[in-house]
Write a protein that holds these residues in place. Structure first.
Motif, mmCIF file in Angstrom:
data_model
loop_
_atom_site.group_PDB
_atom_site.id
_atom_site.type_symbol
_atom_site.label_atom_id
_atom_site.label_comp_id
_atom_site.label_asym_id
_atom_site.label_seq_id
_atom_site.Cartn_x
_atom_site.Cartn_y
_atom_site.Cartn_z
ATOM 1 N N SER A 277 82.970 -12.034 42.801
ATOM 2 C CA SER A 277 84.063 -11.248 43.373
ATOM 3 C C SER A 277 83.602 -10.732 44.717
ATOM 4 O O SER A 277 82.519 -10.133 44.820
ATOM 5 N N ALA A 290 85.818 -17.850 49.704
ATOM 6 C CA ALA A 290 85.994 -18.227 48.304
ATOM 7 C C ALA A 290 86.500 -19.651 48.168
ATOM 8 O O ALA A 290 86.133 -20.368 47.228
ATOM 9 N N GLY A 295 87.581 -21.248 45.091
ATOM 10 C CA GLY A 295 88.340 -20.063 44.717
ATOM 11 C C GLY A 295 89.405 -19.724 45.731
ATOM 12 O O GLY A 295 89.884 -20.583 46.477
ATOM 13 N N GLY A 303 87.838 -14.249 45.103
ATOM 14 C CA GLY A 303 86.874 -14.581 44.062
ATOM 15 C C GLY A 303 86.777 -16.073 43.854
ATOM 16 O O GLY A 303 87.616 -16.852 44.308
ATOM 17 N N CYS A 304 85.719 -16.485 43.156
ATOM 18 C CA CYS A 304 85.507 -17.892 42.854
ATOM 19 C C CYS A 304 84.575 -18.010 41.661
ATOM 20 O O CYS A 304 83.904 -17.045 41.273
#
Length: 325
Positions: A277, A290, A295, A303-304
């Protein structure tokens, strides 16, 4: 390219012309995802439509008091036993974010995609995507007002919850005059703003406090002090008796350190995946970062998820952040 008003009307037509809907949000739903799911469900109930609300996992306990939140099925515990041809996805930046709920989508299902993430790839047959919106709940406020429905405190509270959580308690830069005007209107229906803020933004469970302590003990900073990160392991979670929702907000601690441009929370999973995150002070577009790792999200919050170990993933992500500074 359709205008916002045209997209709103297209969604309105879809809701009026069909029936028997599936309403889903993203995995590990936050306040905006839950409130958006419930807002669509509330609207469909007002229209006399049949609908099922579902998510891959559980709804955060602190949101269980919202209108019919207990009716959102947890796919990991309860299967609907059928598929759906009319699907409404809310707050899902891309199709993968619906998670395993796609298993109950019928072949050739018609998907309505309502979202506010700038990385949204417009995967729906009908798309209502507004990157400028602070929350998907903001879009649904406008959608609900296209219908002749009588607002009450329950639906106003749901929409208010989405606005409150995705603006960080009306503190983030996405807190526009429109958002504040909406919040004012929602309060007029009897929304208890202080109580919601206390429950969602202030209160902490004991496991949440314990896992925060564990995370802060892992705090690291880059040599220039512009990147800070913490991590949480399955062992930390088990030791503290914590669940995924207890990690909410932890990423803000490394981000809030003076001089830090990007804060990161890494969470390793027993499955061999690591979730990251990212939060930005504004200089770095973490949504673009991301996307490098599959992501997405917002410019300041994204996030990812990646396969690997913390030892492998942390240096890779930190290096990509460094290249963007």
């Amino acid at each position: 390219m359709q205008t916002y008003e045209q997209e709103l009307q297209q969604v309105k037509s879809f809701l009026l012309e069909h029936d028997d809907y599936l309403v889903v949000s993203h995995v590990q739903p936050d306040g905006d995802a839950v409130s958006s799911t419930l807002a669509v469900g509330w609207l469909l109930s007002c229209l006399g439509k049949k609908f099922t609300m579902i998510n891959e996992g559980p709804i955060p306990k602190r949101m269980k008091k919202l209108w019919h939140a207990e009716d959102i099925l947890n796919l990991s515990e309860q299967q609907p036993g059928r598929t759906f041809s009319n699907v409404i996805c809310v707050d899902c930046a891309d199709f993968a974010r619906v998670g395993y709920t796609q298993q109950v989508f019928a072949d050739q299902a018609s998907i309505v995609n309502i979202d506010h993430h700038p990385t949204n790839d417009r995967y729906g047959a009908v798309n209502l995507v507004v990157p400028e919106a602070a929350a998907t709940a903001e879009i649904l406020y406008d959608l609900l007002n296209l219908f002749e429905v009588d607002w009450d405190a329950e639906i106003a509270t749901a929409i208010y919850t989405g606005l409150l959580t995705d603006t960080g308690g009306f503190r983030y830069s996405n807190t526009s005059p429109k958002v504040m005007s909406m919040a004012s209107d929602l309060l007029s229906y009897g929304v208890n703003g202080p109580e919601i803020a206390e429950t969602l933004l202030e209160e902490m469970t004991l496991p949440q406090m314990k896992v925060l302590v564990q995370a802060l003990n892992t705090l690291s900073l880059s040599d220039d002090g512009k990147i800070a990160w913490v991590y949480v392991t399955p062992e930390h979670m088990e030791l503290c008796g914590a669940v995924s929702e207890d990690l909410e907000g932890i990423v803000n601690y490394p981000r809030n350190i003076q001089g830090v441009e990007v804060g990161i929370l890494f969470k390793s999973l027993k499955s061999g995946m690591v979730k990251a995150s990212l939060r930005s002070a504004g200089k770095v577009d973490v949504a673009a970062l991301a996307q490098i790792f599959g992501g997405g999200g917002h410019v300041r919050a994204a996030g990812c998820s990646m396969e690997g170990t913390l030892q492998d993933i942390i240096p890779k992500v930190v290096e990509q952040v460094r290249l963007k500074l």
